[in-house]
Design a protein around this motif. Structure first.
Motif, PDB file in Angstrom:
ATOM      1  N   VAL A 279      28.666  20.367  13.510  1.00  0.00           N
ATOM      2  CA  VAL A 279      28.488  19.102  12.974  1.00  0.00           C
ATOM      3  C   VAL A 279      28.870  18.080  13.939  1.00  0.00           C
ATOM      4  O   VAL A 279      28.250  16.857  13.828  1.00  0.00           O
ATOM      5  CB  VAL A 279      29.039  19.251  11.643  1.00  0.00           C
ATOM      6  CG1 VAL A 279      28.624  17.817  11.114  1.00  0.00           C
ATOM      7  CG2 VAL A 279      28.215  20.387  10.854  1.00  0.00           C
TER       8      VAL A 279
ATOM      9  N   GLN B  56      23.519  17.237  20.377  1.00  0.00           N
ATOM     10  CA  GLN B  56      23.033  18.482  19.878  1.00  0.00           C
ATOM     11  C   GLN B  56      22.301  18.044  18.678  1.00  0.00           C
ATOM     12  O   GLN B  56      21.038  18.272  18.695  1.00  0.00           O
ATOM     13  CB  GLN B  56      23.644  19.771  19.847  1.00  0.00           C
ATOM     14  CG  GLN B  56      24.257  20.500  21.104  1.00  0.00           C
ATOM     15  CD  GLN B  56      24.959  21.770  20.581  1.00  0.00           C
ATOM     16  OE1 GLN B  56      25.816  21.548  19.995  1.00  0.00           O
ATOM     17  NE2 GLN B  56      24.979  22.702  21.442  1.00  0.00           N
ATOM     18  N   ASN B  57      22.757  17.757  17.901  1.00  0.00           N
ATOM     19  CA  ASN B  57      22.226  17.405  16.359  1.00  0.00           C
ATOM     20  C   ASN B  57      20.931  16.560  16.645  1.00  0.00           C
ATOM     21  O   ASN B  57      19.941  16.618  15.894  1.00  0.00           O
ATOM     22  CB  ASN B  57      23.305  16.957  15.600  1.00  0.00           C
ATOM     23  CG  ASN B  57      24.256  17.864  15.251  1.00  0.00           C
ATOM     24  OD1 ASN B  57      24.283  19.131  15.321  1.00  0.00           O
ATOM     25  ND2 ASN B  57      25.607  17.385  14.797  1.00  0.00           N
TER      26      ASN B  57
ATOM     27  N   TRP C  44      23.395  25.791  10.552  1.00  0.00           N
ATOM     28  CA  TRP C  44      23.327  24.352  10.632  1.00  0.00           C
ATOM     29  C   TRP C  44      22.142  23.954  11.496  1.00  0.00           C
ATOM     30  O   TRP C  44      21.464  23.255  10.952  1.00  0.00           O
ATOM     31  CB  TRP C  44      24.514  23.965  11.305  1.00  0.00           C
ATOM     32  CG  TRP C  44      24.470  22.419  11.700  1.00  0.00           C
ATOM     33  CD1 TRP C  44      24.333  21.837  13.170  1.00  0.00           C
ATOM     34  CD2 TRP C  44      24.264  21.342  10.735  1.00  0.00           C
ATOM     35  NE1 TRP C  44      24.295  20.632  12.921  1.00  0.00           N
ATOM     36  CE2 TRP C  44      24.344  19.930  11.530  1.00  0.00           C
ATOM     37  CE3 TRP C  44      24.520  21.131   9.595  1.00  0.00           C
ATOM     38  CZ2 TRP C  44      24.223  18.817  11.187  1.00  0.00           C
ATOM     39  CZ3 TRP C  44      24.702  19.821   8.919  1.00  0.00           C
ATOM     40  CH2 TRP C  44      24.359  18.623   9.719  1.00  0.00           C
ATOM     41  N   PHE C  45      21.696  24.718  12.309  1.00  0.00           N
ATOM     42  CA  PHE C  45      20.815  24.310  13.337  1.00  0.00           C
ATOM     43  C   PHE C  45      19.265  24.657  12.624  1.00  0.00           C
ATOM     44  O   PHE C  45      18.301  24.236  13.105  1.00  0.00           O
ATOM     45  CB  PHE C  45      20.828  25.021  14.781  1.00  0.00           C
ATOM     46  CG  PHE C  45      21.847  24.224  15.473  1.00  0.00           C
ATOM     47  CD1 PHE C  45      21.604  22.866  16.127  1.00  0.00           C
ATOM     48  CD2 PHE C  45      23.055  24.799  15.936  1.00  0.00           C
ATOM     49  CE1 PHE C  45      22.588  21.938  16.550  1.00  0.00           C
ATOM     50  CE2 PHE C  45      23.913  23.910  16.859  1.00  0.00           C
ATOM     51  CZ  PHE C  45      23.836  22.670  17.315  1.00  0.00           C
TER      52      PHE C  45
ATOM     53  N   LEU D 201      18.760  22.027  10.511  1.00  0.00           N
ATOM     54  CA  LEU D 201      18.226  20.981  11.146  1.00  0.00           C
ATOM     55  C   LEU D 201      16.926  21.065  11.644  1.00  0.00           C
ATOM     56  O   LEU D 201      16.033  20.185  11.315  1.00  0.00           O
ATOM     57  CB  LEU D 201      18.972  20.476  12.360  1.00  0.00           C
ATOM     58  CG  LEU D 201      20.357  19.793  12.410  1.00  0.00           C
ATOM     59  CD1 LEU D 201      20.966  19.627  13.583  1.00  0.00           C
ATOM     60  CD2 LEU D 201      20.344  18.563  11.557  1.00  0.00           C
TER      61      LEU D 201
END
Length: 204
Positions: free
Chosen positions: A17, A22-23, A157-158, A161
């Motif tokens: 995170v 990346q995020n 996480w990804f 997203l």
């Protein structure tokens, strides 16, 4: 085993995170609905691969080549700076310009290469995945469970997203909102590039 898995999930999730470049990139692709699952998949694969390599001792080889990290650092500064400029240009032109150029959407290959660059040109990614994660994992009762937990954190996480950004696209892609998002992405990319440029020491 469960304790090791949860520890890996928390540690891996916290590090992932915190890697803003990346995020921001995956989220921007998700809002555009432009090959966002491919971008998310690259980030997941890279994280799992680096976590695994770190647990198998590649970190020692990495620290033996500080020059490689230094080269990556400056490539990262230039690349993230370029992404920041692009984001600021999009923010200034607005959503109408983006829609007018919808026919020029990037190919899957272009998105994959950009995602790889955003991921691999940040030397702190290697310090996190090849040094910090293995350091914690080595102290766990089950290294395999810890690795599974850290890998799960990346997938969750990804995946969130990519799915969340795409699902919220009708709201997030409104002209004013889109300008704000692009502006925030530009600031994030520029801040990370500046941090890399000023923090010459990459010691963990």
């Amino acid at each position: 085993m469960v304790e090791s898995y949860l520890t890996g999930l928390i540690v891996g999730g916290g590090l992932i995170v915190a890697i803003g470049a990346q995020n921001a990139y995956v989220l921007s692709q998700a809002i555009r609905r432009e090959h966002h699952w491919w971008a998310a998949g690259v980030c997941m694969t890279a994280d799992i691969t680096l976590f695994t390599l770190g647990m198998f001792g590649v970190s020692a080889a990495l620290m033996a080549m500080p020059q490689a990290l230094e080269v990556l650092r400056w490539f990262g500064v230039v690349f993230l700076g370029w992404l920041a400029v692009q984001a600021f240009v999009r923010a200034s032109r607005g959503r109408a310009t983006l829609e007018a150029r919808e026919v020029s959407r990037r190919s899957v290959k272009g998105v994959l290469l950009t995602t790889l660059a955003v991921t691999l040109l940040n030397p702190h990614v290697y310090l996190d995945t090849l040094l910090l994660v293995p350091a914690v994992g080595a102290q766990q009762p089950s290294a395999a469970a810890f690795l599974a937990g850290a890998s799960s954190a990346s997938v969750l996480w990804f995946g969130l997203l990519a799915w969340g950004g795409s699902a919220m696209a009708p709201v997030l892609s409104r002209p004013l909102v889109w300008r704000v998002i692009d502006g925030v992405i530009g600031v994030m990319m520029a801040a990370i590039a500046l941090q890399l440029a000023l923090n010459g020491s990459l010691e963990p």
